[in-house]
Design a protein around this motif. Sequence first.
Motif, PDB file in Angstrom:
ATOM      1  N   VAL A 251     -10.103 -33.140  22.528  1.00 38.51           N
ATOM      2  CA  VAL A 251      -9.615 -33.462  23.858  1.00 38.51           C
ATOM      3  C   VAL A 251     -10.472 -34.586  24.415  1.00 38.51           C
ATOM      4  O   VAL A 251     -11.693 -34.489  24.456  1.00 38.51           O
ATOM      5  CB  VAL A 251      -9.686 -32.221  24.775  1.00 38.51           C
ATOM      6  CG1 VAL A 251      -9.364 -32.600  26.201  1.00 38.51           C
ATOM      7  CG2 VAL A 251      -8.739 -31.146  24.280  1.00 38.51           C
ATOM      8  N   GLU A 252      -9.838 -35.646  24.803  1.00 38.26           N
ATOM      9  CA  GLU A 252     -10.535 -36.770  25.411  1.00 38.26           C
ATOM     10  C   GLU A 252     -10.067 -36.898  26.859  1.00 38.26           C
ATOM     11  O   GLU A 252      -8.981 -36.454  27.213  1.00 38.26           O
ATOM     12  CB  GLU A 252     -10.243 -38.058  24.632  1.00 38.26           C
ATOM     13  CG  GLU A 252     -10.803 -38.060  23.228  1.00 38.26           C
ATOM     14  CD  GLU A 252     -12.330 -37.993  23.167  1.00 38.26           C
ATOM     15  OE1 GLU A 252     -13.001 -38.298  24.174  1.00 38.26           O
ATOM     16  OE2 GLU A 252     -12.851 -37.634  22.099  1.00 38.26           O
TER      17      GLU A 252
ATOM     18  N   PHE B 230      -3.867 -28.313  26.172  1.00 39.53           N
ATOM     19  CA  PHE B 230      -5.299 -28.412  26.378  1.00 39.53           C
ATOM     20  C   PHE B 230      -5.920 -27.095  25.956  1.00 39.53           C
ATOM     21  O   PHE B 230      -5.513 -26.037  26.418  1.00 39.53           O
ATOM     22  CB  PHE B 230      -5.619 -28.664  27.859  1.00 39.53           C
ATOM     23  CG  PHE B 230      -7.093 -28.575  28.135  1.00 39.53           C
ATOM     24  CD1 PHE B 230      -7.896 -29.682  27.933  1.00 39.53           C
ATOM     25  CD2 PHE B 230      -7.670 -27.395  28.550  1.00 39.53           C
ATOM     26  CE1 PHE B 230      -9.250 -29.607  28.158  1.00 39.53           C
ATOM     27  CE2 PHE B 230      -9.031 -27.312  28.781  1.00 39.53           C
ATOM     28  CZ  PHE B 230      -9.823 -28.415  28.588  1.00 39.53           C
TER      29      PHE B 230
ATOM     30  N   ASP C 110      -9.916 -25.649  25.623  1.00 41.27           N
ATOM     31  CA  ASP C 110     -11.286 -26.061  25.924  1.00 41.27           C
ATOM     32  C   ASP C 110     -12.153 -26.188  24.680  1.00 41.27           C
ATOM     33  O   ASP C 110     -13.107 -26.960  24.656  1.00 41.27           O
ATOM     34  CB  ASP C 110     -11.939 -25.145  26.958  1.00 41.27           C
ATOM     35  CG  ASP C 110     -12.071 -23.715  26.514  1.00 41.27           C
ATOM     36  OD1 ASP C 110     -11.624 -23.349  25.410  1.00 41.27           O
ATOM     37  OD2 ASP C 110     -12.638 -22.922  27.293  1.00 41.27           O
TER      38      ASP C 110
ATOM     39  N   ILE D  84     -12.672 -29.855  23.489  1.00 45.00           N
ATOM     40  CA  ILE D  84     -13.315 -30.856  24.336  1.00 45.00           C
ATOM     41  C   ILE D  84     -14.285 -31.673  23.484  1.00 45.00           C
ATOM     42  O   ILE D  84     -15.091 -31.118  22.739  1.00 45.00           O
ATOM     43  CB  ILE D  84     -14.039 -30.200  25.525  1.00 45.00           C
ATOM     44  CG1 ILE D  84     -13.001 -29.550  26.452  1.00 45.00           C
ATOM     45  CG2 ILE D  84     -14.883 -31.216  26.285  1.00 45.00           C
ATOM     46  CD1 ILE D  84     -13.601 -28.746  27.576  1.00 45.00           C
TER      47      ILE D  84
ATOM     48  N   LEU E 252     -18.852 -34.559  26.757  1.00 43.29           N
ATOM     49  CA  LEU E 252     -18.081 -34.371  27.980  1.00 43.29           C
ATOM     50  C   LEU E 252     -18.516 -33.094  28.687  1.00 43.29           C
ATOM     51  O   LEU E 252     -19.059 -32.183  28.064  1.00 43.29           O
ATOM     52  CB  LEU E 252     -16.581 -34.318  27.656  1.00 43.29           C
ATOM     53  CG  LEU E 252     -16.030 -35.573  26.977  1.00 43.29           C
ATOM     54  CD1 LEU E 252     -14.573 -35.373  26.584  1.00 43.29           C
ATOM     55  CD2 LEU E 252     -16.184 -36.780  27.886  1.00 43.29           C
TER      56      LEU E 252
ATOM     57  N   GLU F 172     -17.645 -29.701  30.205  1.00 43.55           N
ATOM     58  CA  GLU F 172     -16.545 -28.754  29.997  1.00 43.55           C
ATOM     59  C   GLU F 172     -15.800 -28.412  31.284  1.00 43.55           C
ATOM     60  O   GLU F 172     -14.575 -28.471  31.329  1.00 43.55           O
ATOM     61  CB  GLU F 172     -17.073 -27.479  29.331  1.00 43.55           C
ATOM     62  CG  GLU F 172     -15.973 -26.514  28.972  1.00 43.55           C
ATOM     63  CD  GLU F 172     -16.474 -25.318  28.196  1.00 43.55           C
ATOM     64  OE1 GLU F 172     -15.840 -24.263  28.311  1.00 43.55           O
ATOM     65  OE2 GLU F 172     -17.482 -25.426  27.477  1.00 43.55           O
TER      66      GLU F 172
ATOM     67  N   GLU G  46     -13.698 -31.326  32.506  1.00 42.06           N
ATOM     68  CA  GLU G  46     -12.556 -31.575  31.629  1.00 42.06           C
ATOM     69  C   GLU G  46     -11.480 -30.512  31.808  1.00 42.06           C
ATOM     70  O   GLU G  46     -10.286 -30.822  31.785  1.00 42.06           O
ATOM     71  CB  GLU G  46     -12.999 -31.658  30.170  1.00 42.06           C
ATOM     72  CG  GLU G  46     -13.881 -32.855  29.869  1.00 42.06           C
ATOM     73  CD  GLU G  46     -13.266 -34.169  30.302  1.00 42.06           C
ATOM     74  OE1 GLU G  46     -12.074 -34.413  30.043  1.00 42.06           O
ATOM     75  OE2 GLU G  46     -13.994 -34.966  30.920  1.00 42.06           O
ATOM     76  N   LYS G  47     -11.897 -29.269  32.003  1.00 42.39           N
ATOM     77  CA  LYS G  47     -10.923 -28.194  32.234  1.00 42.39           C
ATOM     78  C   LYS G  47     -10.163 -28.439  33.537  1.00 42.39           C
ATOM     79  O   LYS G  47      -8.946 -28.295  33.592  1.00 42.39           O
ATOM     80  CB  LYS G  47     -11.625 -26.841  32.286  1.00 42.39           C
ATOM     81  CG  LYS G  47     -12.061 -26.329  30.934  1.00 42.39           C
ATOM     82  CD  LYS G  47     -12.940 -25.116  31.093  1.00 42.39           C
ATOM     83  CE  LYS G  47     -12.277 -23.876  30.631  1.00 42.39           C
ATOM     84  NZ  LYS G  47     -13.155 -22.701  30.680  1.00 42.39           N
TER      85      LYS G  47
END
Length: 176
Positions: free
Chosen positions: A41-42, A71, A73, A76, A80, A82, A85-86
């Motif tokens: 995941v970016e 998505f 987690d 990730i 990044l 977490e 990003e979530k």
Amino acid sequence: MGPDEWGLAAGIVGAVAAVVSTGFEVRGRLARRRTPAPPVVEPGGSYDVFISYAEADGGSAETLASRLRVFLDRWIGPGLVESLEKEAALHASANGLLVFSVATMNDAAIRDEYAALLQRVHSGGRRFIPVLVEDVDLPPFARIRRPVDLRDPGSARFDESLATPVRALRPRGDAT
């Protein structure tokens, strides 16, 4: 057998061992290449669905993830943050899905994600789908929705149930 013959025999044994060892190493590398790495995941992605799940239910989440742009987690990327990003992925996801098991509602982070998913349903018309992977009582706001039942892996019912959220959540015209 003289010293020269012993040297020759040792050299042959060493050469055979090197060939066998190299064969095992190459075979191991080929086997690792065949196993696809999970997507990373970016930042800035958009997703069909945000899947919320307890760590113990990661396998079930990945089974669902294999069919949609999702998505997770655990995907990730390195370096990044977490939680950020979530949050960004939740915002960028068209829908939400929560994998319910015994471990689910005992996890404070999952309870927060559940609340956020429900808030998105009420504020933006997004869909929220509860997914049962164990025999558990769903919380009231999940109970009023039709759940996806994935409690019997390997059965025909499981495969049929797995296809349900894929049909419901995949964007129209998306044949992938």
